[in-house]
Design a protein around this motif. Structure first.
Motif, mmCIF file in Angstrom:
data_model
loop_
_atom_site.group_PDB
_atom_site.id
_atom_site.type_symbol
_atom_site.label_atom_id
_atom_site.label_comp_id
_atom_site.label_asym_id
_atom_site.label_seq_id
_atom_site.Cartn_x
_atom_site.Cartn_y
_atom_site.Cartn_z
ATOM 1 N N ILE A 36 0.849 -1.187 0.000
ATOM 2 C CA ILE A 36 0.000 0.000 0.000
ATOM 3 C C ILE A 36 0.891 1.246 0.000
ATOM 4 N N TYR A 37 0.560 2.185 -0.883
ATOM 5 C CA TYR A 37 1.270 3.460 -0.994
ATOM 6 C C TYR A 37 0.263 4.577 -0.721
ATOM 7 N N ILE A 38 0.524 5.355 0.322
ATOM 8 C CA ILE A 38 -0.350 6.467 0.687
ATOM 9 C C ILE A 38 0.316 7.746 0.196
ATOM 10 N N LYS A 39 -0.173 8.262 -0.919
ATOM 11 C CA LYS A 39 0.374 9.502 -1.469
ATOM 12 C C LYS A 39 -0.200 10.703 -0.714
ATOM 13 N N ASN A 40 -1.515 10.697 -0.525
ATOM 14 C CA ASN A 40 -2.211 11.706 0.278
ATOM 15 C C ASN A 40 -3.568 11.111 0.668
ATOM 16 N N ASP A 41 -4.412 11.890 1.337
ATOM 17 C CA ASP A 41 -5.700 11.360 1.810
ATOM 18 C C ASP A 41 -6.612 10.865 0.698
ATOM 19 N N ASN A 42 -6.471 11.421 -0.503
ATOM 20 C CA ASN A 42 -7.342 11.045 -1.620
ATOM 21 C C ASN A 42 -6.716 10.046 -2.577
ATOM 22 N N ALA A 88 7.923 -11.746 -2.932
ATOM 23 C CA ALA A 88 7.720 -10.956 -1.718
ATOM 24 C C ALA A 88 7.000 -9.674 -2.098
ATOM 25 N N PRO A 89 6.258 -9.078 -1.155
ATOM 26 C CA PRO A 89 5.582 -7.815 -1.478
ATOM 27 C C PRO A 89 6.580 -6.735 -1.876
ATOM 28 N N ILE A 90 6.125 -5.814 -2.697
ATOM 29 C CA ILE A 90 6.931 -4.650 -3.042
ATOM 30 C C ILE A 90 7.121 -3.852 -1.754
ATOM 31 N N LEU A 91 8.355 -3.453 -1.498
ATOM 32 C CA LEU A 91 8.618 -2.629 -0.325
ATOM 33 C C LEU A 91 8.337 -1.180 -0.698
ATOM 34 N N VAL A 92 7.633 -0.453 0.163
ATOM 35 C CA VAL A 92 7.271 0.935 -0.106
ATOM 36 C C VAL A 92 7.924 1.826 0.935
ATOM 37 N N GLN A 93 8.629 2.851 0.452
ATOM 38 C CA GLN A 93 9.203 3.863 1.330
ATOM 39 C C GLN A 93 9.082 5.208 0.622
ATOM 40 N N LYS A 94 8.321 6.105 1.240
ATOM 41 C CA LYS A 94 7.994 7.394 0.623
ATOM 42 C C LYS A 94 7.381 7.131 -0.750
ATOM 43 N N ASN A 95 7.968 7.661 -1.837
ATOM 44 C CA ASN A 95 7.377 7.424 -3.160
ATOM 45 C C ASN A 95 8.199 6.427 -3.981
ATOM 46 N N LEU A 96 8.963 5.573 -3.299
ATOM 47 C CA LEU A 96 9.744 4.546 -3.993
ATOM 48 C C LEU A 96 9.219 3.160 -3.676
ATOM 49 N N GLY A 97 9.230 2.302 -4.693
ATOM 50 C CA GLY A 97 8.894 0.893 -4.523
ATOM 51 C C GLY A 97 10.117 0.060 -4.845
ATOM 52 N N TYR A 98 10.364 -0.950 -4.044
ATOM 53 C CA TYR A 98 11.508 -1.832 -4.252
ATOM 54 C C TYR A 98 10.984 -3.216 -4.587
ATOM 55 N N ILE A 99 11.365 -3.712 -5.759
ATOM 56 C CA ILE A 99 10.930 -5.030 -6.208
ATOM 57 C C ILE A 99 12.049 -6.018 -5.912
ATOM 58 N N LEU A 100 11.717 -7.066 -5.185
ATOM 59 C CA LEU A 100 12.678 -8.117 -4.880
ATOM 60 C C LEU A 100 12.365 -9.314 -5.764
ATOM 61 N N TYR A 101 12.989 -9.336 -6.922
ATOM 62 C CA TYR A 101 12.785 -10.444 -7.851
ATOM 63 C C TYR A 101 13.395 -11.704 -7.278
ATOM 64 N N ASN A 102 12.856 -12.840 -7.656
ATOM 65 C CA ASN A 102 13.447 -14.113 -7.266
ATOM 66 C C ASN A 102 14.285 -14.605 -8.440
ATOM 67 N N GLY A 103 15.611 -14.436 -8.340
ATOM 68 C CA GLY A 103 16.498 -14.878 -9.400
ATOM 69 C C GLY A 103 17.018 -13.762 -10.281
ATOM 70 N N ALA A 104 16.713 -12.513 -9.952
ATOM 71 C CA ALA A 104 17.207 -11.361 -10.715
ATOM 72 C C ALA A 104 17.522 -10.241 -9.726
ATOM 73 N N PRO A 105 18.335 -9.287 -10.117
ATOM 74 C CA PRO A 105 18.680 -8.189 -9.205
ATOM 75 C C PRO A 105 17.457 -7.386 -8.772
ATOM 76 N N PRO A 106 17.450 -6.888 -7.535
ATOM 77 C CA PRO A 106 16.349 -6.039 -7.087
ATOM 78 C C PRO A 106 16.347 -4.734 -7.872
ATOM 79 N N ALA A 107 15.213 -4.051 -7.876
ATOM 80 C CA ALA A 107 15.092 -2.782 -8.590
ATOM 81 C C ALA A 107 14.239 -1.828 -7.764
ATOM 82 N N ALA A 108 14.490 -0.528 -7.944
ATOM 83 C CA ALA A 108 13.683 0.510 -7.303
ATOM 84 C C ALA A 108 12.986 1.304 -8.402
#
Length: 178
Positions: A75-81, A116-136
């Motif tokens: 879940i990514y909360i950008k603002n109330d709407n 694994a779930p996408i990691l959310v921090q501020k407005n960045l998402g981190y994808i943890l691929y299984n068998g490939a390098p992670p990406a933001a």
């Protein structure tokens, strides 16, 4: 959920509602909660949003059935709407507004299974691929910010230390992100 119930209080609990999607499969994905909403993927990876208090469906984002190896919901909360659910479906990252289940499309495709779930921090998402390098990636526009790399000398040293077995990225390793 955490609660302050004592063991003897549990016998007084009563079921208030039941939600039935009538899809008898699992996505092995943990539901998320935002205020009075429960957000989850049904067995075909349709995003469903229901009311926590009465179990009524608020909205559903239907897609082509997906039984692929991707898991996770963030879940990514950008603002109330603007509150979005992010999850992999059909080799894409889906961005779905949890208030009306409308979708915003990204151009990039998923390279490998996402276990694994996408990691959310501020407005960045981190994808943890299984068998490939992670990406933001930027959660607002879907642009890739960086992809993990191992320097050649480090890779050579790791291969030697690992008795020349092939090196693989492992989402279950725990130390994928520093």
């Amino acid at each position: 959920y955490k609660s302050n119930f004592k063991q003897e209080d549990l016998i007084n609990l009563k079921k208030k509602w039941v939600f039935k999607s009538n899809i008898y499969k699992t996505t092995q994905t943990r539901p998320a909660q935002y205020k009075d909403k429960i957000i989850f993927l049904d067995g075909y990876k349709n995003l469903r949003v229901i009311n926590l208090h009465n179990g009524k469906e608020i909205c559903t984002n239907y897609g082509k059935k997906d039984r692929g190896p991707h898991r996770g919901l963030a879940i990514y909360i950008k603002n109330d709407n603007e509150v979005y659910a992010f999850f992999p479906r059909h080799n894409e990252i889906k961005k779905i507004n949890i208030f009306n289940c409308s979708e915003k499309k990204f151009k990039f495709k998923i390279k490998k299974p996402v276990s694994a779930p996408i990691l959310v921090q501020k407005n960045l998402g981190y994808i943890l691929y299984n068998g490939a390098p992670p990406a933001a990636f930027n959660l607002d526009n879907g642009k890739i910010i960086w992809t993990g790399k191992v320097f050649h000398k480090t890779k050579r040293d790791l291969r030697k230390y690992n008795l020349y077995k092939p090196l693989k990225w492992d989402v279950w390793g725990g130390g994928v992100l520093d």
